[in-house]
Write an enzyme that holds these catalytic residues in place. Sequence first.
Site, PDB file in Angstrom:
ATOM      1  N   VAL A  15      32.593 -50.058   1.386  1.00 22.80           N
ATOM      2  CA  VAL A  15      33.976 -49.567   1.344  1.00 22.80           C
ATOM      3  C   VAL A  15      34.944 -50.746   1.353  1.00 22.80           C
ATOM      4  O   VAL A  15      35.925 -50.779   0.590  1.00 22.80           O
ATOM      5  CB  VAL A  15      34.268 -48.608   2.528  1.00 22.80           C
ATOM      6  CG1 VAL A  15      35.729 -48.157   2.515  1.00 22.80           C
ATOM      7  CG2 VAL A  15      33.336 -47.399   2.490  1.00 22.80           C
ATOM      8  N   ARG A  40      28.369 -61.865  11.948  1.00 25.59           N
ATOM      9  CA  ARG A  40      27.346 -62.227  10.946  1.00 25.59           C
ATOM     10  C   ARG A  40      27.977 -62.787   9.674  1.00 25.59           C
ATOM     11  O   ARG A  40      27.379 -63.575   8.960  1.00 25.59           O
ATOM     12  CB  ARG A  40      26.517 -60.989  10.548  1.00 25.59           C
ATOM     13  CG  ARG A  40      25.649 -60.423  11.624  1.00 25.59           C
ATOM     14  CD  ARG A  40      24.928 -59.182  11.110  1.00 25.59           C
ATOM     15  NE  ARG A  40      25.814 -58.030  10.905  1.00 25.59           N
ATOM     16  CZ  ARG A  40      26.148 -57.155  11.851  1.00 25.59           C
ATOM     17  NH1 ARG A  40      25.663 -57.273  13.053  1.00 25.59           N
ATOM     18  NH2 ARG A  40      26.969 -56.150  11.590  1.00 25.59           N
ATOM     19  N   CYS A 130      34.025 -38.393   3.356  1.00 21.67           N
ATOM     20  CA  CYS A 130      34.065 -38.386   1.882  1.00 21.67           C
ATOM     21  C   CYS A 130      33.829 -36.995   1.277  1.00 21.67           C
ATOM     22  O   CYS A 130      34.533 -36.581   0.353  1.00 21.67           O
ATOM     23  CB  CYS A 130      33.054 -39.379   1.320  1.00 21.67           C
ATOM     24  SG  CYS A 130      31.488 -39.404   2.207  1.00 21.67           S
ATOM     25  N   GLN A 157      24.742 -35.751  -2.206  1.00 21.53           N
ATOM     26  CA  GLN A 157      25.504 -36.956  -1.859  1.00 21.53           C
ATOM     27  C   GLN A 157      24.773 -38.247  -2.229  1.00 21.53           C
ATOM     28  O   GLN A 157      23.577 -38.404  -1.982  1.00 21.53           O
ATOM     29  CB  GLN A 157      25.824 -36.928  -0.357  1.00 21.53           C
ATOM     30  CG  GLN A 157      26.754 -35.786   0.005  1.00 21.53           C
ATOM     31  CD  GLN A 157      27.176 -35.734   1.462  1.00 21.53           C
ATOM     32  OE1 GLN A 157      27.239 -34.658   2.028  1.00 21.53           O
ATOM     33  NE2 GLN A 157      27.487 -36.859   2.075  1.00 21.53           N
ATOM     34  N   SER A 160      25.232 -44.435  -1.657  1.00 21.28           N
ATOM     35  CA  SER A 160      26.273 -45.383  -1.252  1.00 21.28           C
ATOM     36  C   SER A 160      27.080 -44.847  -0.075  1.00 21.28           C
ATOM     37  O   SER A 160      27.698 -45.622   0.648  1.00 21.28           O
ATOM     38  CB  SER A 160      27.195 -45.715  -2.423  1.00 21.28           C
ATOM     39  OG  SER A 160      27.704 -44.515  -2.976  1.00 21.28           O
ATOM     40  N   LYS A 232      31.474 -31.758  10.056  1.00 20.92           N
ATOM     41  CA  LYS A 232      32.701 -32.455   9.639  1.00 20.92           C
ATOM     42  C   LYS A 232      33.383 -31.643   8.535  1.00 20.92           C
ATOM     43  O   LYS A 232      34.602 -31.521   8.503  1.00 20.92           O
ATOM     44  CB  LYS A 232      32.377 -33.847   9.094  1.00 20.92           C
ATOM     45  CG  LYS A 232      31.979 -34.867  10.146  1.00 20.92           C
ATOM     46  CD  LYS A 232      31.561 -36.175   9.465  1.00 20.92           C
ATOM     47  CE  LYS A 232      30.793 -37.086  10.393  1.00 20.92           C
ATOM     48  NZ  LYS A 232      30.117 -38.186   9.687  1.00 20.92           N
ATOM     49  N   HIS A 261      29.553 -38.224  -5.120  1.00 22.57           N
ATOM     50  CA  HIS A 261      29.038 -37.018  -4.465  1.00 22.57           C
ATOM     51  C   HIS A 261      29.367 -35.808  -5.349  1.00 22.57           C
ATOM     52  O   HIS A 261      30.470 -35.727  -5.912  1.00 22.57           O
ATOM     53  CB  HIS A 261      29.729 -36.794  -3.116  1.00 22.57           C
ATOM     54  CG  HIS A 261      29.371 -37.784  -2.046  1.00 22.57           C
ATOM     55  ND1 HIS A 261      28.392 -38.744  -2.173  1.00 22.57           N
ATOM     56  CD2 HIS A 261      29.867 -37.916  -0.781  1.00 22.57           C
ATOM     57  CE1 HIS A 261      28.308 -39.439  -1.036  1.00 22.57           C
ATOM     58  NE2 HIS A 261      29.199 -38.953  -0.184  1.00 22.57           N
ATOM     59  N   ASN A 334      32.518 -41.294  -4.002  1.00 25.13           N
ATOM     60  CA  ASN A 334      32.615 -41.244  -2.542  1.00 25.13           C
ATOM     61  C   ASN A 334      33.193 -42.509  -1.933  1.00 25.13           C
ATOM     62  O   ASN A 334      33.792 -42.482  -0.864  1.00 25.13           O
ATOM     63  CB  ASN A 334      31.229 -40.976  -1.939  1.00 25.13           C
ATOM     64  CG  ASN A 334      30.170 -41.908  -2.487  1.00 25.13           C
ATOM     65  OD1 ASN A 334      29.908 -41.913  -3.689  1.00 25.13           O
ATOM     66  ND2 ASN A 334      29.567 -42.708  -1.644  1.00 25.13           N
TER      67      ASN A 334
END
Length: 356
Positions: A15, A40, A130, A157, A160, A232, A261, A334
Amino acid sequence: MKGYKVAVVGVTGEVGKTFLKVLQERDFPVSELIPIASARSRGKKITFKGREYTVRALEDFDSFKGIDIALFSAGGSTSKEWAPKFASDGAVVVDNSSAWRMEPEVPLVVPEVNPEDVKWHKGIIANPNCSTIQMVVALKPIYDEAGIKNVVVSTYQAVSGAGAKAIADLVKQTLAWCKALQEKGEKVSPELLKEIQEQLPEAEKFPHQIAFNALPHIDRFFEDGYTREENKMLFETRKIMHDENINVSATCVRVPVFYGHSESVSIQTEKKISPKRAREILSKAPGVVVVDNPQNNEYPLPIYAAGRDEVFVGRIREDRVFKPGLNMWVVADNIRKGAATNAVQIAELLIKENLI
Ligand code: NAP
């Protein structure tokens, strides 16, 4: 035009990288970019509008003062801990994780559906899940015309949606499959498939092989048999549409698609609305593209939605169970409309409404 100091938290993720593309494509007025990820990634280089920036870790900052907008996509626990710090230092946070979505003090916004909700933000605005975003963009015009009582949705879906590691799982497994098929001859049989399955690299992200498979399991299960992702779709839809009476029964399925998606959506409306009328209003609705000419094999497909910002709707027909009702097929990228684009649109709304 005034420029804004924009932090992107989770900039190295799926994203986060798309945030940079979308900000650039939409010519968002960024005066200064602050790319942030975990320790990291400290010191990694990213490029934005032709300029190179060094990624910093959240822990490197003493203060977030001076930041106008923080676009977060670094997971729920990072948002829970760090979004309030940005907000108390004066930034408006637009958060992609699920951490804040159902908090009563936090607006949950899809600009095509409930843009007015940005006005009551107190420093954090949540971007919906999403799958919910693309569904409500398609439902809203129908809701305004005919009312909606019930929705039954099955999702297909893309990997990713589960981040960079999930994409890597599908790539590695697909390559291993193709190699094994080439070696063993391409005559597929259930026995051959079983033999190959046993030699595949193990999935890092999913509980089962994702290549050439379909997993009816996204996020964790609750006692009633529904998953968190499915819940959700119910609770976020109610909050965004300001209607606690809408029921949404969802089955969320991960499929071996990289981006985009797809959703099969059956809607029970309050009043009858013909497929022709639904096509008419959806064609004029913001952010929606109707692709509905099945006789010519034209319907929304994730391969064409990938890289696009709109929600594609097709296969619009009368539902055979819900009367009155409609059935449609809804597809969107998505990572774009389901995450980065929606969040950048929220930031644009904040500017338009003079809220930052
Ligand atoms: P991803 O590819 O796995 O990327 C995760 C990002 O978060 C990376 O930049 C990572 O940095 C950063 N991060 C992880 N832990 C961190 C920490 N402690 N401090 C700072 N940064 C940290 O995941 P993604 O798909 O981009 O998703 C990110 C978030 O957006 C998740 O909350 C997800 O639920 C949400 N979301 C995703 C989608 C989607 O379709 N993918 C849609 C809507 C919402 P490092 O590279 O340094 O590890």
